[in-house]
Design a protein around this motif. Structure first.
Motif, PDB file in Angstrom:
ATOM      1  N   LYS A 201      18.940  -0.497  -5.887  1.00 27.86           N
ATOM      2  CA  LYS A 201      17.990   0.493  -5.387  1.00 27.86           C
ATOM      3  C   LYS A 201      17.210   1.139  -6.521  1.00 27.86           C
ATOM      4  CE  LYS A 201      17.830   4.573  -2.370  1.00 27.86           C
ATOM      5  NZ  LYS A 201      18.604   5.532  -1.546  1.00 27.86           N
ATOM      6  N   ASP A 202      17.774   1.120  -7.724  1.00 28.79           N
ATOM      7  CA  ASP A 202      17.110   1.732  -8.872  1.00 28.79           C
ATOM      8  C   ASP A 202      15.959   0.897  -9.398  1.00 28.79           C
ATOM      9  OD1 ASP A 202      18.841   3.896  -8.793  1.00 28.79           O
ATOM     10  OD2 ASP A 202      20.302   2.928 -10.115  1.00 28.79           O
ATOM     11  N   ASN A 203      15.834  -0.335  -8.905  1.00 27.14           N
ATOM     12  CA  ASN A 203      14.727  -1.203  -9.290  1.00 27.14           C
ATOM     13  C   ASN A 203      13.748  -1.261  -8.119  1.00 27.14           C
ATOM     14  OD1 ASN A 203      12.953  -3.186 -10.033  1.00 27.14           O
ATOM     15  ND2 ASN A 203      14.471  -4.815 -10.200  1.00 27.14           N
ATOM     16  N   PRO A 204      12.662  -0.497  -8.154  1.00 25.09           N
ATOM     17  CA  PRO A 204      11.778  -0.385  -6.983  1.00 25.09           C
ATOM     18  C   PRO A 204      11.221  -1.713  -6.482  1.00 25.09           C
ATOM     19  CG  PRO A 204      11.285   1.339  -8.565  1.00 25.09           C
ATOM     20  CD  PRO A 204      12.250   0.406  -9.238  1.00 25.09           C
ATOM     21  N   VAL A 205      10.812  -2.585  -7.390  1.00 27.17           N
ATOM     22  CA  VAL A 205      10.201  -3.836  -6.910  1.00 27.17           C
ATOM     23  C   VAL A 205      11.229  -4.696  -6.186  1.00 27.17           C
ATOM     24  CG1 VAL A 205      10.522  -5.068  -9.107  1.00 27.17           C
ATOM     25  CG2 VAL A 205       8.767  -5.813  -7.506  1.00 27.17           C
TER      26      VAL A 205
ATOM     27  N   GLU B  39       2.541   6.364   8.943  1.00 25.09           N
ATOM     28  CA  GLU B  39       1.864   7.045   7.840  1.00 25.09           C
ATOM     29  C   GLU B  39       0.953   6.106   7.052  1.00 25.09           C
ATOM     30  OE1 GLU B  39       4.560   9.032   5.240  1.00 25.09           O
ATOM     31  OE2 GLU B  39       5.676   9.993   6.866  1.00 25.09           O
ATOM     32  N   PHE B  40       1.119   4.795   7.217  1.00 32.05           N
ATOM     33  CA  PHE B  40       0.440   3.827   6.353  1.00 32.05           C
ATOM     34  C   PHE B  40      -1.085   3.994   6.322  1.00 32.05           C
ATOM     35  CE2 PHE B  40      -0.746  -0.800   5.463  1.00 32.05           C
ATOM     36  CZ  PHE B  40      -0.568  -0.666   4.092  1.00 32.05           C
ATOM     37  N   PRO B  41      -1.787   4.062   7.458  1.00 27.96           N
ATOM     38  CA  PRO B  41      -3.245   4.207   7.383  1.00 27.96           C
ATOM     39  C   PRO B  41      -3.688   5.444   6.618  1.00 27.96           C
ATOM     40  CG  PRO B  41      -2.576   3.589   9.600  1.00 27.96           C
ATOM     41  CD  PRO B  41      -1.322   3.948   8.856  1.00 27.96           C
ATOM     42  N   ARG B  42      -2.973   6.548   6.823  1.00 28.39           N
ATOM     43  CA  ARG B  42      -3.328   7.781   6.115  1.00 28.39           C
ATOM     44  C   ARG B  42      -3.083   7.642   4.615  1.00 28.39           C
ATOM     45  NH1 ARG B  42      -0.046  11.893   4.518  1.00 28.39           N
ATOM     46  NH2 ARG B  42      -1.072  13.903   4.078  1.00 28.39           N
ATOM     47  N   ILE B  43      -1.974   7.029   4.245  1.00 28.86           N
ATOM     48  CA  ILE B  43      -1.661   6.826   2.833  1.00 28.86           C
ATOM     49  C   ILE B  43      -2.721   5.941   2.187  1.00 28.86           C
ATOM     50  CG2 ILE B  43      -0.034   5.737   1.224  1.00 28.86           C
ATOM     51  CD1 ILE B  43       1.047   8.337   2.264  1.00 28.86           C
ATOM     52  N   VAL B  44      -3.096   4.868   2.869  1.00 28.65           N
ATOM     53  CA  VAL B  44      -4.086   3.940   2.334  1.00 28.65           C
ATOM     54  C   VAL B  44      -5.419   4.646   2.098  1.00 28.65           C
ATOM     55  CG1 VAL B  44      -5.530   1.962   2.964  1.00 28.65           C
ATOM     56  CG2 VAL B  44      -3.058   1.821   3.217  1.00 28.65           C
ATOM     57  N   GLU B  45      -5.880   5.386   3.091  1.00 28.37           N
ATOM     58  CA  GLU B  45      -7.183   6.041   2.958  1.00 28.37           C
ATOM     59  C   GLU B  45      -7.164   7.126   1.884  1.00 28.37           C
ATOM     60  OE1 GLU B  45      -8.892   7.349   6.605  1.00 28.37           O
ATOM     61  OE2 GLU B  45      -9.023   5.321   7.449  1.00 28.37           O
ATOM     62  N   SER B  46      -6.089   7.896   1.828  1.00 24.82           N
ATOM     63  CA  SER B  46      -6.023   8.956   0.812  1.00 24.82           C
ATOM     64  C   SER B  46      -5.906   8.363  -0.586  1.00 24.82           C
ATOM     65  CB  SER B  46      -4.852   9.897   1.093  1.00 24.82           C
ATOM     66  OG  SER B  46      -3.603   9.248   0.933  1.00 24.82           O
ATOM     67  N   ALA B  47      -5.157   7.260  -0.735  1.00 25.83           N
ATOM     68  CA  ALA B  47      -5.027   6.607  -2.042  1.00 25.83           C
ATOM     69  C   ALA B  47      -6.364   6.027  -2.489  1.00 25.83           C
ATOM     70  CB  ALA B  47      -3.975   5.497  -1.971  1.00 25.83           C
ATOM     71  N   ALA B  48      -7.102   5.451  -1.552  1.00 26.30           N
ATOM     72  CA  ALA B  48      -8.414   4.886  -1.887  1.00 26.30           C
ATOM     73  C   ALA B  48      -9.396   5.990  -2.263  1.00 26.30           C
ATOM     74  CB  ALA B  48      -8.951   4.071  -0.717  1.00 26.30           C
ATOM     75  N   ALA B  49      -9.402   7.076  -1.509  1.00 24.34           N
ATOM     76  CA  ALA B  49     -10.329   8.173  -1.772  1.00 24.34           C
ATOM     77  C   ALA B  49     -10.063   8.812  -3.130  1.00 24.34           C
ATOM     78  CB  ALA B  49     -10.241   9.217  -0.668  1.00 24.34           C
ATOM     79  N   ALA B  50      -8.791   8.903  -3.499  1.00 24.51           N
ATOM     80  CA  ALA B  50      -8.414   9.540  -4.771  1.00 24.51           C
ATOM     81  C   ALA B  50      -8.339   8.552  -5.929  1.00 24.51           C
ATOM     82  CB  ALA B  50      -7.065  10.243  -4.603  1.00 24.51           C
ATOM     83  N   HIS B  51      -8.556   7.254  -5.650  1.00 28.52           N
ATOM     84  CA  HIS B  51      -8.425   6.202  -6.664  1.00 28.52           C
ATOM     85  C   HIS B  51      -7.030   6.225  -7.280  1.00 28.52           C
ATOM     86  CE1 HIS B  51     -13.062   6.645  -7.204  1.00 28.52           C
ATOM     87  NE2 HIS B  51     -12.761   5.884  -6.156  1.00 28.52           N
TER      88      HIS B  51
ATOM     89  N   HIS C   2      -1.132   4.015  -7.163  1.00 30.15           N
ATOM     90  CA  HIS C   2       0.314   4.236  -7.297  1.00 30.15           C
ATOM     91  C   HIS C   2       0.910   4.793  -6.003  1.00 30.15           C
ATOM     92  CE1 HIS C   2      -1.210   8.313  -8.143  1.00 30.15           C
ATOM     93  NE2 HIS C   2      -0.041   8.739  -7.716  1.00 30.15           N
ATOM     94  N   LYS C   3       0.090   5.459  -5.188  1.00 28.46           N
ATOM     95  CA  LYS C   3       0.593   6.010  -3.930  1.00 28.46           C
ATOM     96  C   LYS C   3       1.097   4.909  -3.003  1.00 28.46           C
ATOM     97  CE  LYS C   3      -2.113  10.294  -3.707  1.00 28.46           C
ATOM     98  NZ  LYS C   3      -3.146  11.052  -2.960  1.00 28.46           N
ATOM     99  N   ILE C   4       0.498   3.735  -3.110  1.00 32.48           N
ATOM    100  CA  ILE C   4       0.941   2.612  -2.281  1.00 32.48           C
ATOM    101  C   ILE C   4       2.345   2.181  -2.699  1.00 32.48           C
ATOM    102  CG2 ILE C   4       0.441   0.250  -1.554  1.00 32.48           C
ATOM    103  CD1 ILE C   4      -1.543   2.353  -0.539  1.00 32.48           C
ATOM    104  N   ALA C   5       2.580   2.104  -4.012  1.00 31.45           N
ATOM    105  CA  ALA C   5       3.903   1.709  -4.500  1.00 31.45           C
ATOM    106  C   ALA C   5       4.959   2.720  -4.065  1.00 31.45           C
ATOM    107  CB  ALA C   5       3.882   1.575  -6.024  1.00 31.45           C
ATOM    108  N   PHE C   6       4.650   4.004  -4.180  1.00 27.93           N
ATOM    109  CA  PHE C   6       5.601   5.044  -3.756  1.00 27.93           C
ATOM    110  C   PHE C   6       5.901   4.909  -2.259  1.00 27.93           C
ATOM    111  CE2 PHE C   6       4.149   8.311  -7.207  1.00 27.93           C
ATOM    112  CZ  PHE C   6       4.671   7.483  -8.184  1.00 27.93           C
ATOM    113  N   TYR C   7       4.851   4.716  -1.473  1.00 27.93           N
ATOM    114  CA  TYR C   7       5.025   4.613  -0.027  1.00 27.93           C
ATOM    115  C   TYR C   7       5.879   3.397   0.339  1.00 27.93           C
ATOM    116  CZ  TYR C   7       3.961   3.511   4.827  1.00 27.93           C
ATOM    117  OH  TYR C   7       4.078   3.174   6.154  1.00 27.93           O
TER     118      TYR C   7
END
Length: 586
Positions: free
Chosen positions: A447-451, A504-516, A519-524
């Protein structure tokens, strides 16, 4: 389907039904009303700030307004419970029926789920890597390569027309040094004894094949030429050879570019492109002849108090004006930067992103000033700076590459741990923060290895279907309508929590794109994997929660629908990150 936009629309409809909103409709701005997950999940599934932002313009108390809004919203059949918290936040818990409808929509959209059209097909240019073509890419280039490539993927995912571009810095003093370094290796290939590489030249063994190729092509002819004659020949061969290496390095990291733009193009035809860019700035009133004050502190040896052609960049947000043409008539390096931006703007890009190393911090204001001046405020330029990557092996710093002698190459890292591990870990921290990369950690199966944790979740989804194929051998699992199967069947709180995370995925995607912020995708993705693994473990402890139950085929098909939705979201997110989504891991 975007759950939060759905409920934002419902909240706005509730507001429009209020008498006091109708009375002041023309004077009320509803754009600040938002619907988001509550900070504390125990409060509900969605929350709105409507009462908080509208109370003052309506001249009322936030709590009282929240109660009025709640009275309208509680009539919504998809809202199971509604409550007002703190100074006026409205929290809503959604019904299991709504979550079933949400899950059905996710399944129906499949890998298209989360995509949006907020980009509207707008052209956007993302320039990243742009390493000097003087040798193999080192690990310092790696982070910018991944951030830029993943950001471009993310912007494409939300509907932008993205061009991935690499700027080849092939027209500076470093290229002369490269050519002289290669010429030395050429002489070595002809049999000359080369002792210690002279200071100032590139010592890497990677230049030996280039020297050998020159010896094979030209024999001893170059050796008898003056430098002015052999230099352009060797430059061309050296740049081509270095770019071949760089392209191979990028391919190993699964990084792609549509355009490789040569700086030498700007200097061609007596620097026509640079002259045209400066003339354009002059016509717009941004260029003048003048002297610059000496730099703060000790003057550099080459500083001269002479008149130069200057860009009046302080008029458009910069700290100081910038020289374009030196007192001797030669163009500055910055002049080429201006011409390059001018060229991009002329190619039709109204939004441009530069992904640069942390050492380019001083570059930001001057390029923002160029963007304002060249486009007269029409273009938007964003500069993202990537902080340093520190390499470790089991907690101990890695300082040197065995093959390269003086730096760790990108290929060294990819060859050891794989491109997926490199890419995901380079995204697993915001680009503006330093990143520690430990070879031991990124190869752990834990679990300590995110990928590993995220990819294993995707592989586990497919293992569930392989198991289901054995248990339900008489059922064609590919033809099952999983969207229909989940109706009235997904009711356990643990299952609902997993659906809510997927929602939450669509909201995460749009907010990550808007903010450039890719990394938010990896966290999600890590959060999704964690929720999925947790639910899997509950099934190990409680048989009733298992995905497959041979005595309850209808429930099993519904839960397979949930698994399919998880797999689709993980695969989409991993594709944005530029990593693979394995269906089996051993």
């Amino acid at each position: 389907m975007n759950l939060f936009k759905d409920f934002e629309g419902r909240v706005l409809s509730a507001l429009e039904a209020l008498e006091q909103i109708q009375e002041k409709k023309d004077g009320i701005n509803l754009s600040r009303v938002s619907v988001e997950p509550p900070r504390d999940p125990s409060h509900g599934d969605v929350a709105t700030n409507a009462a908080m932002v509208l109370a003052k313009p309506l001249g009322t108390n936030p709590r009282a307004l929240a109660d009025e809004i709640s009275n309208v919203l509680e009539k919504d059949a998809d809202i199971e419970r509604i409550s007002v918290a703190g100074p006026g936040f409205i929290n809503m818990k959604l019904s299991s029926t709504y979550w079933q409808k949400t899950l059905a929509a996710i399944i129906a959209e499949g890998e298209a789920y989360g995509r949006s059209g907020i980009g509207g097909g707008q052209k956007i240019n993302v320039e990243y890597v742009s390493a000097n073509p003087t040798g193999p890419m080192h690990v310092g280039h790696c982070r910018g390569a991944v951030v830029g490539d993943s950001l471009a993927n993310l912007l494409s995912f939300v509907g932008f027309d993205v061009t991935k571009e690499y700027y080849i810095n092939d027209a500076g003093a470093q290229i002369d040094v490269l050519a002289r370094s290669v010429f030395l290796r050429y002489r070595e290939a002809l049999g000359e004894a080369i002792d210690e590489i002279p200071s100032g030249l590139y010592p890497g063994d990677y230049l030996k094949p280039v020297g050998s190729a020159l010896a094979e092509e030209f024999g001893t002819r170059l050796r008898g030429m003056p430098e002015g004659e052999w230099m352009p020949i060797v430059k061309d061969r050296a740049i081509d050879a270095m770019m071949d290496i760089i392209r191979q390095d990028l391919a190993a990291l699964n990084v792609t570019h549509e355009i490789f733009y040569s700086e030498r193009k700007l200097h061609a035809d007596n620097a026509k492109a640079i002259r045209e860019a400066i003339n354009d700035l002059t016509f717009k009133g941004h260029v003048y002849k003048g002297k610059l004050p000496p730099p703060k502190g000790q003057k550099p040896e080459d500083w001269e108090d002479r008149e130069q052609t200057l860009f009046k960049s302080t008029d458009v947000g910069d700290d100081i004006d910038r020289p374009l043409i030196k007192s001797d008539g030669s163009y500055t390096y910055f002049a080429a930067d201006v011409a390059y931006f001018h060229d991009k703007f002329e190619r039709g890009y109204k939004e441009m992103i530069y992904v640069l190393g942390a050492d380019h911090g001083g570059y930001v204001k001057r390029m923002e000033a160029v963007a304002k001046a060249v486009s007269e405020g029409e273009a938007k330029l964003t500069v993202l700076l990537c902080q340093l990557v520190k390499l470790f092996r089991g907690g101990e710093p890695v300082r040197m590459s065995k093959r390269s002698g003086d730096f760790v190459t990108l290929r060294d890292v990819v060859n050891e741990v794989g491109s997926d591990s490199v890419r995901f870990m380079m995204l697993y921290r915001k680009n503006s923060e330093p990143l520690d990369f430990d070879f031991a950690k990124v190869t752990e199966q834990s679990k300590d290895n995110p990928v590993f944790y995220v990819q294993y979740a995707h592989a586990r989804c497919h293992s569930v279907f392989r198991q289901a194929a054995e248990v339900f051998a008489d059922v064609d699992l590919e033809s099952v309508d999983y969207s229909d199967a989940v109706e009235d069947m997904i009711t356990d709180e643990s299952e609902i929590q997993l659906v809510a995370k997927l929602a939450e995925f669509p909201r995460i995607v749009e907010s990550a794109a808007a903010a450039h912020e890719p990394h938010k995708i990896a966290f999600y993705l890590y959060d999704v994997a964690s929720a999925f693994h947790a639910h899997w473990n509950r099934g190990k402890e409680t048989a009733e929660l298992r995905f497959i139950n041979n005595t309850k085929p209808k429930l099993s098909m519904a839960r397979l629908g949930l698994v399919r939705a998880v797999a689709a979201v993980l695969k989409s997110g991993l594709s944005i990150a530029g990593t693979s989504a394995p269906v089996e891991m051993r």
